[in-house]
Design a protein around this motif. Sequence first.
Motif, PDB file in Angstrom:
ATOM      1  N   ARG A   1      24.137  96.082 -45.693  1.00  0.00           N
ATOM      2  CA  ARG A   1      23.831  96.936 -44.549  1.00  0.00           C
ATOM      3  C   ARG A   1      22.363  96.828 -44.125  1.00  0.00           C
ATOM      4  O   ARG A   1      22.013  97.190 -43.002  1.00  0.00           O
ATOM      5  CB  ARG A   1      24.167  98.395 -44.864  1.00  0.00           C
TER       6      ARG A   1
ATOM      7  N   GLY B   1      28.654  94.312 -40.093  1.00  0.00           N
ATOM      8  CA  GLY B   1      27.662  95.056 -39.334  1.00  0.00           C
ATOM      9  C   GLY B   1      26.353  94.315 -39.153  1.00  0.00           C
ATOM     10  O   GLY B   1      25.643  94.544 -38.160  1.00  0.00           O
ATOM     11  N   THR B   2      25.995  93.434 -40.078  1.00  0.00           N
ATOM     12  CA  THR B   2      24.704  92.739 -40.008  1.00  0.00           C
ATOM     13  C   THR B   2      24.829  91.222 -39.907  1.00  0.00           C
ATOM     14  O   THR B   2      23.835  90.540 -39.685  1.00  0.00           O
ATOM     15  CB  THR B   2      23.858  93.060 -41.255  1.00  0.00           C
TER      16      THR B   2
ATOM     17  N   GLU C   1      26.640  96.646 -51.240  1.00  0.00           N
ATOM     18  CA  GLU C   1      26.900  97.299 -49.961  1.00  0.00           C
ATOM     19  C   GLU C   1      25.591  97.686 -49.280  1.00  0.00           C
ATOM     20  O   GLU C   1      25.414  97.485 -48.073  1.00  0.00           O
ATOM     21  CB  GLU C   1      27.781  98.525 -50.169  1.00  0.00           C
ATOM     22  N   GLU C   2      24.658  98.239 -50.044  1.00  0.00           N
ATOM     23  CA  GLU C   2      23.364  98.623 -49.487  1.00  0.00           C
ATOM     24  C   GLU C   2      22.621  97.407 -48.940  1.00  0.00           C
ATOM     25  O   GLU C   2      22.044  97.448 -47.842  1.00  0.00           O
ATOM     26  CB  GLU C   2      22.521  99.300 -50.572  1.00  0.00           C
TER      27      GLU C   2
ATOM     28  N   ALA D   1      30.487  96.232 -44.273  1.00  0.00           N
ATOM     29  CA  ALA D   1      29.022  96.180 -44.346  1.00  0.00           C
ATOM     30  C   ALA D   1      28.512  94.816 -43.903  1.00  0.00           C
ATOM     31  O   ALA D   1      27.507  94.717 -43.188  1.00  0.00           O
ATOM     32  CB  ALA D   1      28.566  96.491 -45.771  1.00  0.00           C
TER      33      ALA D   1
END
Length: 246
Positions: free
Chosen positions: A126, A154-155, A122-123, A151
């Motif tokens: 993101r 979003g990117t 997840e990190e 996530a």
Amino acid sequence: MPAANPSVLSALRDRIDHIGGQSAPRRAVLPFGVPDIDARIPKGGLAFGALHEIAGGANGAVDGAAAIAFAAGIAARSGGRVLWAYTQPDLFAPALARAGLTDDKVVFFEAGDEAAVLGACEEALRHGGLTAVVGELANLSRVASQRLQMAAEGTGTLALIVRRWRRQVDAKDFGRPTAAFTRWRVTELNSAPLPVRGVGRARWMLELIRARGGECHDFEVEACDGEGRIRLSGDAQMPNTLRAAS
């Protein structure tokens, strides 16, 4: 989803920040370059900014070798840097390199448990500096998959989850619903015979068992080459009745 250790995630952020100084390129989809396969997937390829699940079939549900090679080939073709998070310390880097995912393209992250794998994925999704994130998991709840999906959205990063189990019976978890856009099962087949002595290119039975807005289908393919590309083998498509029998 249990929280991962904050110090571990902090160290992971530092590693990601150092693997590339520019933003990852953004594309809508990643095609396989095989018309019969791409035609079954919405927009003609695997969606960036989306979650995709991969598992091995038959004995490969436990060892995961074919599923890992398939994921490595996809990640290698994503066009940039890749994070690969796992708990089982049995990844064989030369095998990933044979599928196109060489050491200069990937950062490996060995996590202590699956909560840490989820947190790391997840990190990394993101972060925005990677083109693909691969995580190896036995369990993936609907809620956890939704977090990964959000996530990735979003990117625009490609999210790949390789499902691996320690026991064959645990593979039934693969039937539970998740937020994945596509779901694949990869089963090893015998190599095609060669006209001379030697071992031919590995072959797989590749099952597209879920495609959001697309069609399910089975394909007999030759495994990833050094650029991460697959191709249909001699007798191109496997009949859909094989899925019902599996």
